[in-house]
Design a protein around this motif. Structure first.
Motif, PDB file in Angstrom:
ATOM      1  N   THR A 168      -9.547  -0.431  -3.664  1.00  0.00           N
ATOM      2  CA  THR A 168      -9.056  -0.881  -2.362  1.00  0.00           C
ATOM      3  C   THR A 168      -8.020  -1.987  -2.522  1.00  0.00           C
ATOM      4  O   THR A 168      -7.912  -2.617  -3.575  1.00  0.00           O
ATOM      5  CB  THR A 168     -10.199  -1.426  -1.499  1.00  0.00           C
ATOM      6  OG1 THR A 168     -10.709  -2.636  -2.112  1.00  0.00           O
ATOM      7  CG2 THR A 168     -11.319  -0.405  -1.349  1.00  0.00           C
ATOM      8  N   ASP A 227      -6.432   4.664  -6.119  1.00  0.00           N
ATOM      9  CA  ASP A 227      -7.730   5.196  -5.670  1.00  0.00           C
ATOM     10  C   ASP A 227      -7.855   6.653  -6.110  1.00  0.00           C
ATOM     11  O   ASP A 227      -7.522   7.582  -5.365  1.00  0.00           O
ATOM     12  CB  ASP A 227      -7.823   5.078  -4.149  1.00  0.00           C
ATOM     13  CG  ASP A 227      -9.136   5.636  -3.603  1.00  0.00           C
ATOM     14  OD1 ASP A 227     -10.033   5.956  -4.407  1.00  0.00           O
ATOM     15  OD2 ASP A 227      -9.255   5.741  -2.365  1.00  0.00           O
ATOM     16  N   THR A 278       0.859  -1.180   0.000  1.00  0.00           N
ATOM     17  CA  THR A 278       0.000   0.000   0.000  1.00  0.00           C
ATOM     18  C   THR A 278       0.896   1.230   0.000  1.00  0.00           C
ATOM     19  O   THR A 278       1.783   1.362   0.848  1.00  0.00           O
ATOM     20  CB  THR A 278      -0.921   0.031   1.226  1.00  0.00           C
ATOM     21  OG1 THR A 278      -1.795  -1.105   1.192  1.00  0.00           O
ATOM     22  CG2 THR A 278      -1.770   1.297   1.235  1.00  0.00           C
TER      23      THR A 278
END
Length: 392
Positions: A42, A78, A9
């Motif tokens: 996500t 995102d 991430t």
């Protein structure tokens, strides 16, 4: 489901937005999977997509072909691709992921990103190519790169070959299901949700096969005509994001709400836009006999169970939309050249064989086509790993 080999991430220091990279597995040290950009993306979504890529690669394994399947991976950002900050965000993401792209992850266009945008951003990020990790596996890198560049330059009736091949694969999966059921094409109606790269090409191939496309949905809503839409006119009137200029509509065409495609009176439903659009709450509106997953993960698991109980067959994404990824590697490894007729012939043959195998396995095992496809892939993964090596 196995744990991914790598899960990252990333938070952009400029906008605070997040991006993700998941490598499900490596084969010969390399993985394959596109990069998507959409608001609300996500890590869980990207993880599921990466696993699906491992399945797609394994399903297209042919021991007689030059194309050797890779591992599965996926990237996601995102952000709305229309946002003014989107392109800079993309460049920074690719710059951060550069070591992975150079060595282990081949990527390209996906939802929200076209290949020309990915290529331009990759160059700004200092990359040779978004697929450069595969170059060491090629016998003739220069020849492979030339073939791919030539293939991307091919157009058929105004649409690029790279865009058409995925739709050809989706349509062929649908046609195979109809053939197995003995349903004539001319009596079959279809609705397509999403009119971008995959949805637009799918609508063209279904129409040219003899089906009647009665509904098309884009970001503005659903365009419907029970007598059939003029797909070529709509394709000519769409913008880069797959939105149709309503000035191109004919007198018999109707504008309906965005979710009206779900309940269109059709035999075939093709969700070709975003993930998770069919859930337990809205699946009851569907009257179609088949759902062809041109998008990745458009049908939630609970909804699929409920649809199956009602006799609705979901043709799974790992089969239905797999031709786009396979085409890149068929071209680079030399199984096909930069010729539209050759590519469509190869795609039709491969997708018919894979879809037929999947549906036959589902009937034999008494399970869903998705479960059958996963079983076929799981059978092949150890064979691929034993022959070519795999890191876990």
């Amino acid at each position: 489901m196995t744990t991914p080999l790598l899960s990252l991430t990333w938070t952009d220091h400029v906008t605070g937005r997040q991006g993700f990279l998941v490598v499900d597995r490596l084969v010969r040290g390399v993985s394959s999977g596109g990069l998507r950009m959409r608001p609300g993306c996500t890590l869980d979504e990207v993880t599921g997509l990466a696993r699906g890529m491992s399945m797609k690669e394994a399903l297209h394994y042919d021991p007689e072909a030059r194309y050797i399947p890779l591992g599965g991976a996926k990237g996601g950002i995102d952000c709305d691709p229309r946002d003014p900050e989107a392109y800079g965000l993309l460049v920074r993401y690719l710059r951060t992921m550069r070591p992975y792209i150079e060595n282990h992850w081949t990527t390209g266009e996906d939802l929200g990103l076209s290949q020309d945008v990915v290529d331009r951003a990759a160059a700004e990020a200092g990359l040779v190519s978004s697929v450069q990790a595969v170059y060491p596996l090629l016998d003739d890198e220069a020849g492979a790169r030339s073939r791919l560049a030539d293939a991307f330059a091919v157009e058929v009736d105004g649409i690029g070959l790279d865009e058409l091949v995925g739709g050809c694969g989706v349509a062929e999966a649908v046609l195979t299901a109809l053939d197995r059921a003995g349903v004539p094409y001319w009596r079959t109606r279809a609705a397509v949700q999403g009119f971008g790269t995959m949805g637009g090409a799918t609508a063209r191939f279904l129409t040219r096969a003899g089906l009647t496309v009665v509904a098309v949905a884009d970001i503005k809503g659903t365009i419907a005509n029970p007598a059939g839409l003029d797909i070529e006119a709509l394709l000519a009137a769409r913008d880069a994001y797959g939105t149709v200029d309503r000035a191109a509509l004919r007198p018999g065409d109707r504008e309906l709400p965005g979710d009206a495609w779900l309940s269109a009176e059709t035999e075939v439903l093709v969700p070709a836009a975003v993930s998770y659009v069919i859930d337990a709450a809205n699946q009851g509106r569907i009257t179609a006999r088949w759902i062809a997953e041109a998008a990745n993960m458009p049908v939630r698991p609970q909804a699929e169970e409920m649809l199956a109980a009602r006799g609705v067959t979901v043709l799974p994404d790992v089969v239905v939309n797999s031709a786009t990824n396979a085409w890149w590697w068929w071209t680079m490894f030399g199984d096909v050249g930069p010729d539209a007729d050759e590519v469509f012939t190869h795609t039709r043959r491969s997708m018919r064989a894979l879809t037929d195998l999947t549906l036959a396995r589902a009937e034999t095992d008494g399970t869903t086509p998705r479960a059958a496809a996963h079983a076929i892939a799981e059978d092949r993964l150890p064979v691929i790993a034993e022959r070519f090596g795999e890191l876990r």
